[in-house]
Scaffold this motif. Structure first.
Motif: not given
Length: 148
Positions: A104-120
């Motif tokens: 709300p104050n204009g602070e920006r956030f930008d952070n990487p993430c790894i997702g491990l996904y399983e498909v069935r």
């Protein structure tokens, strides 16, 4: 499904998150889907079953990932995840994406993430997120909630 098909499914799931397309997102979930996120996050923990996840989304949206991040992603720029597939195997896909937001104050956030996904059976059955810095996420969310 082939590894390519699985990768395309995961990219479609991520695109549905970016576009806030709940119908498409839930259509890609296996009935036995499981989500794992760091328990230190407001929406963290283990959630099992498509019906339970849909119920939480409908009854307690504030306790979900979207309820937490949605208000902090008011534009396409913040919702853009720039996902890319970094690995696939027979039933698993690993994707790297960016978690973005603006407080709300204009602070920006930008952070990487790894997702491990399983498909069935052509559906997402398991997702586990590995955030680069959960402490930074929790601190940003705390500041965003307090408006400071």
């Amino acid at each position: 499904m082939s590894e390519k098909d699985n990768a395309e499914l995961i990219l479609d799931v991520i695109k549905a998150v970016e576009e806030r397309d709940a119908g498409r997102l839930f259509a890609n979930y296996h009935d036995d889907v499981e989500f794992y996120d760091a328990s230190s996050l407001p929406y963290g923990g283990r959630y099992r079953g498509k019906a339970e996840i849909v119920r939480r989304f409908e009854e307690d949206p504030g306790g979900t990932w979207l309820g937490t991040w949605g208000p902090l992603q008011p534009t396409e720029s913040e919702r853009r995840m720039d996902a890319r597939i970094v690995a696939t195997s027979k039933n698993e896909v690993v994707a790297l994406y960016q978690q973005r937001a603006v407080g709300p104050n204009g602070e920006r956030f930008d952070n990487p993430c790894i997702g491990l996904y399983e498909v069935r059976d052509g559906k997402l059955v398991r997702a586990q997120m590995f955030h680069y810095d959960t402490a930074a996420i929790a601190d940003f969310l705390r500041r965003a909630r307090s408006g400071s």
